[in-house]
Design a protein around this motif. Structure first.
Motif, PDB file in Angstrom:
ATOM      1  N   GLN A 128      -1.360 -15.939  36.742  1.00  0.00           N
ATOM      2  CA  GLN A 128      -1.546 -15.732  35.302  1.00  0.00           C
ATOM      3  C   GLN A 128      -2.854 -14.998  35.021  1.00  0.00           C
ATOM      4  N   GLU A 129      -3.920 -15.386  35.694  1.00  0.00           N
ATOM      5  CA  GLU A 129      -5.218 -14.735  35.465  1.00  0.00           C
ATOM      6  C   GLU A 129      -5.203 -13.280  35.919  1.00  0.00           C
ATOM      7  N   HIS A 133      -3.279 -11.333  33.366  1.00  0.00           N
ATOM      8  CA  HIS A 133      -4.130 -11.202  32.182  1.00  0.00           C
ATOM      9  C   HIS A 133      -5.144 -10.071  32.387  1.00  0.00           C
ATOM     10  N   TYR A 166      -2.703 -19.200  14.635  1.00  0.00           N
ATOM     11  CA  TYR A 166      -2.624 -18.279  15.767  1.00  0.00           C
ATOM     12  C   TYR A 166      -2.611 -16.817  15.329  1.00  0.00           C
ATOM     13  N   TRP A 218     -13.503 -15.799  24.600  1.00  0.00           N
ATOM     14  CA  TRP A 218     -12.212 -15.219  24.987  1.00  0.00           C
ATOM     15  C   TRP A 218     -12.338 -13.702  25.107  1.00  0.00           C
ATOM     16  N   GLN A 228       2.261 -10.438  26.092  1.00  0.00           N
ATOM     17  CA  GLN A 228       2.682 -11.819  26.348  1.00  0.00           C
ATOM     18  C   GLN A 228       1.995 -12.403  27.574  1.00  0.00           C
ATOM     19  N   GLU A 252      -3.671 -14.563  27.917  1.00  0.00           N
ATOM     20  CA  GLU A 252      -3.855 -15.970  27.583  1.00  0.00           C
ATOM     21  C   GLU A 252      -5.312 -16.187  27.196  1.00  0.00           C
ATOM     22  N   ASN A 253      -5.548 -16.956  26.149  1.00  0.00           N
ATOM     23  CA  ASN A 253      -6.909 -17.155  25.642  1.00  0.00           C
ATOM     24  C   ASN A 253      -7.577 -15.802  25.387  1.00  0.00           C
ATOM     25  N   LYS A 263      -0.122 -18.277  23.053  1.00  0.00           N
ATOM     26  CA  LYS A 263      -1.041 -18.117  24.178  1.00  0.00           C
ATOM     27  C   LYS A 263      -2.333 -17.429  23.773  1.00  0.00           C
ATOM     28  N   SER A 264      -2.293 -16.663  22.704  1.00  0.00           N
ATOM     29  CA  SER A 264      -3.455 -15.923  22.230  1.00  0.00           C
ATOM     30  C   SER A 264      -3.496 -15.970  20.704  1.00  0.00           C
TER      31      SER A 264
END
Length: 512
Positions: free
Chosen positions: A202-203, A206, A274, A299, A329, A332-333, A376-377
């Motif tokens: 995921q990172e 991102h 959000y 973030w 999508q 995240e953050n 997620k964001s």
């Protein structure tokens, strides 16, 4: 001492491997030496050392240096190079030699490889694993294909011997008896490894998306409150006793629910927003507001403008919209700003609007809805023309909030003046008197011209008034003087004419 011993052992194991001495090389020993070295050196870097001479303190030559990143990457590459075809690693030496208990299966002292991999993914940055994604996939395949099950019997048929009950699923280390069924510790290790593998993936995704859209990696520096504190506030409507301010609402709906609750170890707070539409005239720092929110929360920050949707040409805008939002999508953050994309969200009821534009609006509505559902964001849509949007964009439920971003409010104007006058070599009484006059004047002309000055224009006005006050007698800064300065400023204001009409027509349209 731990950092020194683990570093020496790590280098020794790498040397054994480089020399081809596989009788001495132990991949598990090398890996746990790496983990011990990273943990110790990061905790003690440039802060610890040994006292050679009593009473003299730590000797400079013994201070623990920063972690050697090249050595870490080399050791990690060696670890993955030793991976077997099944996705695991050789068991290496046992942690300890024997068990005191006997007569029953108490396990063994060999390390389960997925535990080793999971520990590495917890200790090292995600980017260190980018060259080894194929190796991670092999381990994941082993985890997926070695899920075992055991039946907790509720009933056994005495004639057939068939038992019925609930299946208990899990994993068992390859170093244990495979007929023993799922083991609690092995299962915990496999699930932990899988969870950390997902976090690493995921990172990396991102980071790829952030880089693709030229985002700002603000998360690298952690939360910073200074940018938010410097941000001048604005009123969400006409100035009145009950009028809320932009910073007040953003703190209540975004900063506190997301940042403050998480800092205290909690989940996202109730009432969290959000998404929001930020609308108002040009030059009111909409982009700066979004970036300040990102800095406050620690973030990353990504801006998506018209060029992102036109990258594949005018004939491929719809497919490009789908692509951009699919990529977003993966973030995240992250704080995402859609900047002035009105052309893709035009009102479908506008006479003469072509079918292609109507389809783009529909595509954008679906994409925005999917991004909001993901949670997620946080994302903002900034615009100078709120009333150009399709009603489906601005209706309650599409965006959590709709906030008017006007010019700095009265308190912010007075703060600007105080900052200028405060740096001048004047008496405190003189400064207080000038500040009182400045505020009183603005209150009398607020709805005429003063409220329409943007940030830079307000700076120029406050600076001119402060300079005049400092270079003349104490009572020289009169309403007439400030009115003359304001009139010269009003002739070149950004918010004038039709822009001012739009300003006053939309400033009461906030929804939060």
């Amino acid at each position: 001492r731990s950092a020194e011993i683990s570093l020496n052992e790590l280098c020794r194991q790498l040397a054994y491997r480089a020399a081809g001495d596989y009788s001495s090389f132990d991949v598990i020993r090398m890996t746990y030496s790496l983990l011990s070295y990273v943990k110790a050196s990061e905790a003690l870097a440039e802060t610890a050392g040994r006292e050679i001479t009593p009473g003299k303190g730590p000797d400079p030559g013994t201070v623990v240096p920063r972690t050697n990143r090249r050595l870490v990457r080399a050791a990690l590459a060696a670890f993955f190079a030793e991976q077997n075809n099944d996705g695991l690693w050789d068991k290496g030496q046992p942690i300890y030699k024997s068990f005191r208990k006997s007569g029953r299966n108490v396990g063994n002292a060999f390390v389960f490889a997925v535990d080793t991999l999971g520990s590495l993914m917890e200790a090292l940055p995600a980017e260190d694993f980018r060259p080894h994604m194929d190796a991670l996939q092999k381990t994941l395949l082993w985890i997926e294909t070695h899920l075992t099950a055991d039946i907790i019997s509720d009933f056994c048929d005495p004639e057939s011997g068939q038992c019925y009950g609930k299946p208990l699923q899990g994993w068992v280390s390859p170093h244990l008896n495979q007929d023993s069924g799922p083991q609690a510790w092995s299962t915990a290790q496999a699930l932990t490894c899988n969870s950390r593998m997902r976090a690493v993936t995921q990172e990396l995704m991102h980071n790829d998306v952030r880089t693709e859209f030229n985002g700002v990696p603000l998360s690298d520096d952690g939360p910073k409150l200074a940018a938010w504190d410097r941000l001048l506030d604005t009123d969400l409507g006409y100035r009145s006793k009950n009028c809320r301010t932009l910073k007040d609402v953003l703190r209540e709906r975004i900063l506190d629910p997301f940042h403050s609750n998480r800092m205290k170890g909690g989940m996202v707070g109730p009432g969290a927003a959000y998404s929001a539409i930020l609308f108002g005239p040009p030059g009111t720092a909409k982009t700066t507001i979004c970036e300040s929110v990102a800095e406050f929360m620690g973030w990353d920050f990504v801006v998506i403008d018209t060029s992102a949707f036109l990258a594949d040409g005018l004939t491929n805008v719809a497919s490009r919209i789908r692509y951009v939002f699919e990529r977003l999508q993966a973030l995240e953050n992250c704080v995402i700003l859609f900047d002035e994309i009105e052309e893709f969200c035009l009102d479908r009821d506008t006479p003469g609007l072509g079918m292609e534009s109507r389809m783009l609006t529909t595509a954008m509505l679906t994409a925005i809805n999917d991004l909001r559902r993901a949670k997620k964001s946080i994302f903002f849509l900034a615009t100078n023309r709120l009333r150009a949007f399709d009603s489906a964009i601005t209706r309650p439920g599409r965006f959590d909030m709709q906030l008017f971003v006007g010019t700095p409010n009265l308190d912010s104007r007075c703060l600007q003046f105080s900052q200028f006058i405060g740096t001048m070599p004047l008496s405190e009484k003189f400064k207080e008197n000038a500040e009182h006059k400045f505020r009183s004047f603005l209150e009398t002309v607020w709805s005429e011209d003063a409220m329409f000055m943007n940030y830079l224009e307000g700076i120029q006005f406050a600076s001119a008034c402060a300079d005049f006050a400092a270079s003349n007698e104490e009572d020289a800064l009169t309403n007439e003087v400030m009115k003359t300065i304001l009139e010269s400023q009003a002739a070149v204001m950004t918010v004038r004419g039709s822009a001012r009409d739009e300003y006053t027509a939309t400033m009461e349209l906030s929804r939060f």
